[in-house]
Design a protein around this motif. Structure first.
Motif, short mmCIF file in Angstrom:
data_model
loop_
_atom_site.label_atom_id
_atom_site.label_comp_id
_atom_site.label_asym_id
_atom_site.label_seq_id
_atom_site.Cartn_x
_atom_site.Cartn_y
_atom_site.Cartn_z
N HIS A 183 44.16 37.23 38.94
CA HIS A 183 45.18 37.83 39.80
C HIS A 183 45.98 38.89 39.06
CE1 HIS A 183 48.07 38.29 42.98
NE2 HIS A 183 49.06 37.99 42.16
N GLN A 184 46.30 38.65 37.81
CA GLN A 184 47.07 39.63 37.05
C GLN A 184 46.20 40.74 36.48
OE1 GLN A 184 50.29 40.20 36.57
NE2 GLN A 184 50.82 38.55 37.99
N TRP A 185 44.93 40.49 36.33
CA TRP A 185 44.02 41.49 35.76
C TRP A 185 43.31 42.31 36.82
CZ3 TRP A 185 40.70 38.94 31.29
CH2 TRP A 185 41.55 38.53 30.26
N GLN A 186 43.51 41.99 38.09
CA GLN A 186 42.63 42.54 39.12
C GLN A 186 42.64 44.07 39.18
OE1 GLN A 186 43.87 41.17 43.00
NE2 GLN A 186 46.02 41.14 42.43
N ASN A 187 43.76 44.70 38.93
CA ASN A 187 43.81 46.16 39.02
C ASN A 187 42.97 46.83 37.94
OD1 ASN A 187 45.50 46.06 41.24
ND2 ASN A 187 47.37 46.17 40.00
N ALA A 188 42.78 46.13 36.82
CA ALA A 188 41.98 46.69 35.73
C ALA A 188 40.49 46.41 35.90
CB ALA A 188 42.47 46.13 34.40
N PHE A 189 40.15 45.53 36.83
CA PHE A 189 38.75 45.12 36.98
C PHE A 189 38.28 45.24 38.43
CE2 PHE A 189 40.13 43.08 33.10
CZ PHE A 189 39.07 43.32 32.25
N VAL A 190 38.76 46.24 39.11
CA VAL A 190 38.36 46.44 40.51
C VAL A 190 36.91 46.90 40.56
CG1 VAL A 190 38.76 47.75 42.61
CG2 VAL A 190 40.70 46.93 41.28
N GLY A 191 36.13 46.24 41.40
CA GLY A 191 34.74 46.63 41.60
C GLY A 191 34.43 46.69 43.08
N ASP A 192 33.15 46.68 43.41
CA ASP A 192 32.74 46.77 44.81
C ASP A 192 32.45 45.42 45.43
OD1 ASP A 192 32.88 49.56 44.62
OD2 ASP A 192 30.83 49.68 43.84
N GLY A 193 32.58 44.35 44.65
CA GLY A 193 32.16 43.05 45.13
C GLY A 193 33.28 42.13 45.57
N GLY A 194 34.49 42.64 45.71
CA GLY A 194 35.60 41.80 46.17
C GLY A 194 36.12 40.89 45.09
N ALA A 195 36.81 39.80 45.53
CA ALA A 195 37.51 38.90 44.61
C ALA A 195 36.56 38.24 43.63
CB ALA A 195 38.28 37.85 45.41
N ASP A 196 35.37 37.82 44.11
CA ASP A 196 34.42 37.16 43.21
C ASP A 196 33.97 38.11 42.10
OD1 ASP A 196 34.58 34.84 44.66
OD2 ASP A 196 32.77 35.23 45.84
N ASP A 197 33.79 39.37 42.45
CA ASP A 197 33.39 40.35 41.45
C ASP A 197 34.49 40.57 40.43
OD1 ASP A 197 31.55 42.37 40.42
OD2 ASP A 197 33.02 43.83 41.14
N VAL A 198 35.74 40.62 40.88
CA VAL A 198 36.88 40.77 39.96
C VAL A 198 36.92 39.60 38.99
CG1 VAL A 198 39.40 40.76 39.79
CG2 VAL A 198 38.27 42.18 41.52
#
Length: 439
Positions: free
Chosen positions: A165-180
């Motif tokens: 949740h805190q890292w999500q902006n740095a690890f945004v991909g095309d696969g949604g939450a599971d991909d993050v």
């Protein structure tokens, strides 16, 4: 009353004086009644003063209060070993008992050093393991737990924890939450391998210690892929994996221990337990394989009150209650009810509540992952907690992030969960409507 004679170093959320408790409620000396969503910080899993636990303690007090562990055996401890042996996951079949969670963590580190003949330990960012000199050296959830106490125990290395949740902006991909989450896990494991190359020789690491669900770090479940990755790395280097289940153990997540949960699990070499094991009596311990436990010389573990007879009797009754009254099933049902209710409230306040997460009845709610209150420096959680207190409910904050934690007893009823959700939503609405938040 002489509250001024109690050490100032103890933090306290209220000035209430508790007098009695029953089930999900607690009463003060003034006669005020509170719905308890703190559970003594995850301790009274069978509810306050469960009749079967009370009866077991009363009977034991009349028979034997103190049977010192370094002098002789006592029946409640031997019975507890049998009960634990029947519910422990994997091949954890041998036990050492102590008093507090921090002491049990230290016992795990002592065992790991004895077994591996190595000195150092790896912990994970945001973890909480206690407040003794040794365990505060392992703790990184908040600065207050270790500030001013140095020098701390050497040989402790800190590696990143995949807090999606805190890292999500740095690890945004095309696969949604599971991909993050997958990207976060991959990064955290890469950083651990980098730690081996830059700072810590893996041949000098005795153990990695991790909470399957971070407690003081924000009620953040460990992704299963990360736990499995740690297991593989530990196996490759002869390192012991220690699961700190002080807060997540004894049914809190809907399985007896979080490390056996399909969503977070992996086999530990040592499991640390405390809190919920004895419904409020001071008892903790570690579980491991006999082959590891037998490596310690006699006299290297022990303590005056270790495995107290009354506390062991309470633990036996606690396990009986959990099994006989179906508390694991209730934890899953009430956990789904709680999560569903909180997510419905989140949908009404999408800019205020940024995350609802957890396992079973170990639930965290984080505010303002990208909301206006973060940029303005306003913390919503403490204000909501204070409003809940005014409305007759105890609710704790946690983490350096703006987070509340819901920790009801595992006996909590459907009606009590509805009551808690109603109080929380009313308190939140009042805080959001206040001028401070609106600004």
């Amino acid at each position: 009353l002489s509250s001024h004679r109690i050490a100032a170093g103890i933090g306290r959320m209220t000035d209430l004086v508790f007098e009695r408790g029953a089930g999900s409620y607690i009463w003060t000396a003034d006669g005020d009644k509170y719905l308890d969503m703190t559970c003594g910080i995850g301790v009274t899993n069978t509810g306050h003063c469960h009749p079967k636990v009370v009866e077991a303690c009363q009977q034991q007090i009349g028979t034997l209060i103190h049977g010192q562990v370094n002098i002789a055996y006592h029946k409640p401890m031997l019975e507890l070993c049998e009960r634990l042996g029947s519910i422990m996951p994997y091949d954890l079949d041998t036990f050492f008992f102590w008093n507090s969670g921090a002491e049990a963590v230290e016992a795990a580190i002592k065992l790991a050093r004895h077994a591996t003949k190595r000195p150092n330990v790896i912990v994970f960012q945001g973890g909480y393991h206690g407040r003794t000199i040794g365990t505060m050296s392992l703790t990184t959830s908040k600065r207050i737990y270790r500030a001013g106490y140095g020098p701390l125990m050497p040989g402790v290395h800190v590696s990143p924890f995949p807090y999606a949740h805190q890292w999500q902006n740095a690890f945004v991909g095309d696969g949604g939450a599971d991909d993050v989450e997958a990207r976060c896990v991959a990064h955290a494991l890469e950083q651990l391998e980098l730690l081996f190359k830059q700072q810590a020789d893996p041949n000098e690491i005795a153990a990695m210690i991790i909470e399957p669900v971070q407690g003081e770090g924000g009620y953040v479940p460990v992704p299963r892929a990360f736990m499995q990755g740690l297991r593989s790395i530990c196996d490759a280097h002869g390192i012991l994996l220690v699961a700190d289940e002080v807060q997540s153990g004894f049914g809190r997540t809907g399985t007896m221990f979080a490390c056996e949960d399909e969503a977070t699990g992996a086999r530990p070499d040592i499991l640390v337990f405390a809190k919920g094991i004895a419904s409020g009596m001071p008892l903790s311990g570690i579980a491991s394989r006999k082959e590891l436990m037998d490596l310690q010389p006699a006299g290297s573990q022990g303590g005056t009150y270790a495995g107290n007879a009354v506390a062991c009797a309470a633990a036996n009754a606690t396990i009986d209650v959990m099994l006989e009254e179906g508390l694991l099933a209730n934890t899953l049902s009430r956990g789904e009810q709680f999560m569903g209710g909180l997510r419905a409230i989140q949908a009404k306040y999408p800019g205020i509540i940024s995350d609802v997460r957890g396992r079973g009845l170990m639930i965290g709610l984080e505010f303002n992952g990208d909301g206006s209150a973060v940029s303005s420096g306003v913390s919503i959680g403490p204000q909501v907690s204070a409003r809940c207190l005014e409305k007759g409910m105890l609710l704790l904050t946690t983490s350096v992030y703006d987070t509340l934690r819901f920790i009801p007893p595992l006996t909590v009823s459907e009606a009590e969960v509805d009551e808690a959700l109603a109080i929380f939503e009313e308190a939140l609405a009042e805080v959001v409507a206040s001028e401070e938040i609106a600004a």
